[in-house]
Scaffold this motif. Structure first.
Motif, PDB file in Angstrom:
ATOM      1  N   MET A 114      34.614  58.686  79.255  1.00 22.61           N
ATOM      2  CA  MET A 114      33.165  58.692  79.399  1.00 22.61           C
ATOM      3  C   MET A 114      32.757  59.563  80.587  1.00 22.61           C
ATOM      4  O   MET A 114      33.502  59.702  81.547  1.00 22.61           O
ATOM      5  N   LYS A 115      31.574  60.117  80.494  1.00 21.38           N
ATOM      6  CA  LYS A 115      31.103  60.998  81.571  1.00 21.38           C
ATOM      7  C   LYS A 115      30.689  60.203  82.812  1.00 21.38           C
ATOM      8  O   LYS A 115      30.755  60.700  83.933  1.00 21.38           O
ATOM      9  N   TYR A 116      30.220  58.974  82.614  1.00 16.00           N
ATOM     10  CA  TYR A 116      29.667  58.215  83.732  1.00 16.00           C
ATOM     11  C   TYR A 116      30.767  57.628  84.612  1.00 16.00           C
ATOM     12  O   TYR A 116      31.908  57.444  84.189  1.00 16.00           O
ATOM     13  N   HIS A 117      30.395  57.338  85.849  1.00 11.76           N
ATOM     14  CA  HIS A 117      31.315  56.667  86.763  1.00 11.76           C
ATOM     15  C   HIS A 117      31.561  55.234  86.270  1.00 11.76           C
ATOM     16  O   HIS A 117      30.659  54.581  85.725  1.00 11.76           O
ATOM     17  N   GLN A 118      32.769  54.741  86.494  1.00  8.61           N
ATOM     18  CA  GLN A 118      33.096  53.391  86.045  1.00  8.61           C
ATOM     19  C   GLN A 118      32.168  52.368  86.684  1.00  8.61           C
ATOM     20  O   GLN A 118      31.887  52.407  87.882  1.00  8.61           O
ATOM     21  N   ILE A 119      31.699  51.435  85.862  1.00 13.33           N
ATOM     22  CA  ILE A 119      30.813  50.368  86.325  1.00 13.33           C
ATOM     23  C   ILE A 119      31.664  49.228  86.871  1.00 13.33           C
ATOM     24  O   ILE A 119      32.706  48.884  86.298  1.00 13.33           O
ATOM     25  N   ASP A 120      31.236  48.643  87.963  1.00 10.78           N
ATOM     26  CA  ASP A 120      31.965  47.517  88.550  1.00 10.78           C
ATOM     27  C   ASP A 120      32.060  46.395  87.511  1.00 10.78           C
ATOM     28  O   ASP A 120      31.045  45.928  86.974  1.00 10.78           O
ATOM     29  N   ARG A 121      33.282  45.935  87.242  1.00 14.58           N
ATOM     30  CA  ARG A 121      33.490  44.916  86.208  1.00 14.58           C
ATOM     31  C   ARG A 121      32.813  43.591  86.540  1.00 14.58           C
ATOM     32  O   ARG A 121      32.623  42.752  85.654  1.00 14.58           O
ATOM     33  N   ASP A 122      32.433  43.394  87.793  1.00 15.94           N
ATOM     34  CA  ASP A 122      31.742  42.149  88.156  1.00 15.94           C
ATOM     35  C   ASP A 122      30.459  41.962  87.348  1.00 15.94           C
ATOM     36  O   ASP A 122      30.054  40.821  87.072  1.00 15.94           O
ATOM     37  N   ALA A 153      19.537  56.852  85.364  1.00 22.39           N
ATOM     38  CA  ALA A 153      19.028  57.560  84.186  1.00 22.39           C
ATOM     39  C   ALA A 153      17.661  58.177  84.471  1.00 22.39           C
ATOM     40  O   ALA A 153      17.381  59.319  84.068  1.00 22.39           O
ATOM     41  N   CYS A 154      16.804  57.449  85.183  1.00 22.33           N
ATOM     42  CA  CYS A 154      15.489  57.986  85.562  1.00 22.33           C
ATOM     43  C   CYS A 154      15.630  59.193  86.487  1.00 22.33           C
ATOM     44  O   CYS A 154      14.882  60.183  86.364  1.00 22.33           O
ATOM     45  N   ASN A 155      16.569  59.129  87.414  1.00 21.31           N
ATOM     46  CA  ASN A 155      16.773  60.240  88.346  1.00 21.31           C
ATOM     47  C   ASN A 155      17.248  61.500  87.613  1.00 21.31           C
ATOM     48  O   ASN A 155      16.864  62.617  87.962  1.00 21.31           O
ATOM     49  N   ILE A 156      18.107  61.319  86.615  1.00 21.19           N
ATOM     50  CA  ILE A 156      18.569  62.462  85.825  1.00 21.19           C
ATOM     51  C   ILE A 156      17.398  63.039  85.024  1.00 21.19           C
ATOM     52  O   ILE A 156      17.244  64.265  84.905  1.00 21.19           O
ATOM     53  N   THR A 157      16.559  62.157  84.502  1.00 18.99           N
ATOM     54  CA  THR A 157      15.359  62.610  83.795  1.00 18.99           C
ATOM     55  C   THR A 157      14.469  63.437  84.719  1.00 18.99           C
ATOM     56  O   THR A 157      13.934  64.474  84.321  1.00 18.99           O
ATOM     57  N   GLU A 158      14.327  62.989  85.954  1.00 21.00           N
ATOM     58  CA  GLU A 158      13.530  63.750  86.924  1.00 21.00           C
ATOM     59  C   GLU A 158      14.086  65.160  87.123  1.00 21.00           C
ATOM     60  O   GLU A 158      13.333  66.145  87.164  1.00 21.00           O
ATOM     61  N   GLU A 182      13.822  71.880  74.854  1.00 17.59           N
ATOM     62  CA  GLU A 182      14.839  70.862  74.593  1.00 17.59           C
ATOM     63  C   GLU A 182      16.191  71.292  75.167  1.00 17.59           C
ATOM     64  O   GLU A 182      16.918  70.476  75.762  1.00 17.59           O
ATOM     65  N   ALA A 183      16.514  72.583  75.019  1.00 22.76           N
ATOM     66  CA  ALA A 183      17.794  73.092  75.523  1.00 22.76           C
ATOM     67  C   ALA A 183      17.879  73.012  77.043  1.00 22.76           C
ATOM     68  O   ALA A 183      18.941  72.685  77.603  1.00 22.76           O
ATOM     69  N   GLU A 184      16.785  73.312  77.733  1.00 24.00           N
ATOM     70  CA  GLU A 184      16.772  73.203  79.202  1.00 24.00           C
ATOM     71  C   GLU A 184      17.049  71.767  79.637  1.00 24.00           C
ATOM     72  O   GLU A 184      17.801  71.516  80.584  1.00 24.00           O
ATOM     73  N   LEU A 185      16.445  70.815  78.947  1.00 23.48           N
ATOM     74  CA  LEU A 185      16.619  69.412  79.306  1.00 23.48           C
ATOM     75  C   LEU A 185      18.047  68.945  79.074  1.00 23.48           C
ATOM     76  O   LEU A 185      18.651  68.316  79.954  1.00 23.48           O
ATOM     77  N   ARG A 188      24.868  68.027  82.643  1.00 23.58           N
ATOM     78  CA  ARG A 188      25.523  68.454  83.887  1.00 23.58           C
ATOM     79  C   ARG A 188      25.428  67.385  84.981  1.00 23.58           C
ATOM     80  O   ARG A 188      26.066  67.489  86.027  1.00 23.58           O
ATOM     81  N   ASN A 189      24.651  66.331  84.717  1.00 22.77           N
ATOM     82  CA  ASN A 189      24.545  65.217  85.663  1.00 22.77           C
ATOM     83  C   ASN A 189      25.128  63.920  85.101  1.00 22.77           C
ATOM     84  O   ASN A 189      24.696  62.831  85.435  1.00 22.77           O
ATOM     85  N   ARG A 190      26.136  64.079  84.222  1.00 22.24           N
ATOM     86  CA  ARG A 190      26.947  62.964  83.711  1.00 22.24           C
ATOM     87  C   ARG A 190      26.248  62.093  82.674  1.00 22.24           C
ATOM     88  O   ARG A 190      26.657  60.960  82.410  1.00 22.24           O
ATOM     89  N   SER A 191      25.186  62.578  82.073  1.00 21.30           N
ATOM     90  CA  SER A 191      24.574  61.883  80.951  1.00 21.30           C
ATOM     91  C   SER A 191      25.178  62.401  79.650  1.00 21.30           C
ATOM     92  O   SER A 191      25.577  63.563  79.563  1.00 21.30           O
ATOM     93  N   LYS A 192      25.226  61.537  78.628  1.00 16.75           N
ATOM     94  CA  LYS A 192      25.609  62.010  77.292  1.00 16.75           C
ATOM     95  C   LYS A 192      24.510  62.873  76.695  1.00 16.75           C
ATOM     96  O   LYS A 192      24.746  63.612  75.749  1.00 16.75           O
TER      97      LYS A 192
END
Length: 430
Positions: free
Chosen positions: A1-9, A190-195, A215-218, A224-228
């Protein structure tokens, strides 16, 4: 996955909340989504079932989670069943979860390979009275494909007809609607990547650009910021296209003087954001466009203030309708006679603002949440009023993502994304 691992807690907490609401001597089973075929050997990209992800963090096909809090032995109370990995699979498809890695991701110590599932389920059923099945009962759901979950339910009912049946969904509707702090951080990401995508876009947009180039720019900035990629199918609607509420063709040229309605947002780690902005193709709003835009913005700001614990969703929409009515009167789009003679079931303002103002969001863009129950702290809602004027060739919608706070002002997770007319014009012309 592109995202950083989520704390299993997070997943450990989520399972504890769910099992605390299960009946005595009951088992709950959750399945991954299928990988859906297109044709030949082509498939759609895999998207994990949100419920098994919420409870385990497992983001892989052909996975099963079994919860049995009253199991005879402690190691049977939480069990994962995974597709067995191998050197061959690693070469052709990439690495799958090992048992050790599954523990790191989920916090679940008992991990089996899938072929062992039926045998172990049989053993668990001999000790249980009830099974929780996971049907989709979201108020917007329209399921036309037989899912992996549905196939399991059909098989289970035939195999174990003497057991009682309970539903996981009502429990999950309530649990998933109130976010843990870790979930709020993921939605904020996710909001920050949208920004970042929106700020990239503003100086890029010029007359004659196409909707698909936008759409291509977005998608470039999101990935490039780890979103699918997009959290939902993007709406990039220039001119009168904005008056089609779910316009997704995104194939037209943007003309000078027109507006572009952008309902576009990134996902991160399966969590959604949901943003709408409306910008001028030429970098400057006309006087009329600005008046309508600021009316929508005022409705959004007032509606946001009402997102507080105890608020009822239905009453909230009635109050937003009153605010919108006042703004439409000010714009000359309706008059007092329209209001006096309106149908209570379809008020006058609905001619120009025909959709709802808010919905839950989180793992799904239209997330779980029971709309007949009062709002609670740490629920996340969109706020998305709009005014649509086909006769004038434009529609305007503005949308932010808001956390309901225990006290004080609701928290806007999109507070840093440009929305004021002056800032948008300045960034578009920089």
């Amino acid at each position: 996955m592109k995202y950083h691992q989520i704390d299993r807690d997070l997943f450990i907490k989520n399972r504890a909340k769910f099992t605390a609401q299960m009946k005595p001597k009951s088992v709950a089973v959750f399945n991954s989504n299928d990988i859906y075929p297109v044709s030949a050997d082509s498939t759609l990209p895999f998207a994990q079932h949100r419920d098994i992800f919420y409870l385990s963090g497992v983001d892989q096909e052909e996975s099963i989670l079994l919860l049995f809090p009253d199991a005879p032995y402690e190691h049977q109370r939480e069990m994962l069943f995974l597709k067995e990995t191998s050197e061959h699979i690693a070469i052709w498809e990439g690495e799958k979860l090992t048992k050790e890695r599954a523990l790191e991701v989920s916090g679940i110590r008992t991990v089996y390979w899938l072929p062992e599932f039926e045998k172990i389920l049989f053993e668990m059923m001999t000790h249980s009275d009830t099974i929780y099945i996971n049907t989709n009962e979201h108020y917007r759901a329209k399921v036309e494909t037989e899912t992996r979950e549905a196939r399991f339910v059909k098989w289970w009912k035939e195999k174990y007809p003497a057991h009682a049946v309970a539903k996981s969904n009502p429990i999950l509707q309530r649990l998933r609607s109130v976010k843990e702090s870790e979930e709020l951080d993921l939605i904020q990401k996710a909001c920050n990547i949208t920004e970042l995508g929106f700020r990239r876009l503003l100086p890029f947009v010029k007359p004659n650009v196409t909707e698909y180039e936008i759409e291509a720019e977005l998608i470039h900035e999101f990935v490039r910021n780890r979103s699918k990629g997009f959290a939902y199918t993007p709406i990039i609607a220039s001119g009168n296209n904005a008056n089609v509420l779910h316009y997704i063709e995104n194939n037209q040229q943007c003309k000078a003087g027109d507006l572009i309605l952008l309902d576009v947002a990134a996902e991160y780690a399966n969590y959604s954001s949901d943003m709408t902005r409306t910008i001028p193709v030429s970098g400057k709003f006309t006087g009329r466009q600005k008046d309508v835009y600021n009316a929508v913005l005022r409705v959004k700001n007032e509606a946001t203030k009402m997102l507080a614990p105890g608020t009822l969703w239905k009453q909230y929409h009635i109050e937003v309708g009153k605010i919108m009515t006042s703004e439409l009167l000010g714009l000359g789009l309706i008059d007092k006679a329209d209001v006096q003679n309106e149908n209570p079931d379809w008020p006058a303002y609905k001619k120009y603002f025909m959709h709802g103002t808010s919905h839950h969001m989180g793992l799904d863009t239209h997330d779980y949440g029971i709309l007949t129950e009062p709002m609670q702290a740490n629920m996340v809602f969109t706020v998305e009023p709009g005014i649509y004027i086909p006769a004038e060739g434009f529609g305007i919608r503005l949308e932010d993502n808001i956390i309901v706070q225990e006290s004080g002002e609701p928290f806007n997770m999109m507070r840093n994304i440009p929305i004021e007319v002056d800032e948008i014009e300045e960034l578009m012309n920089s």
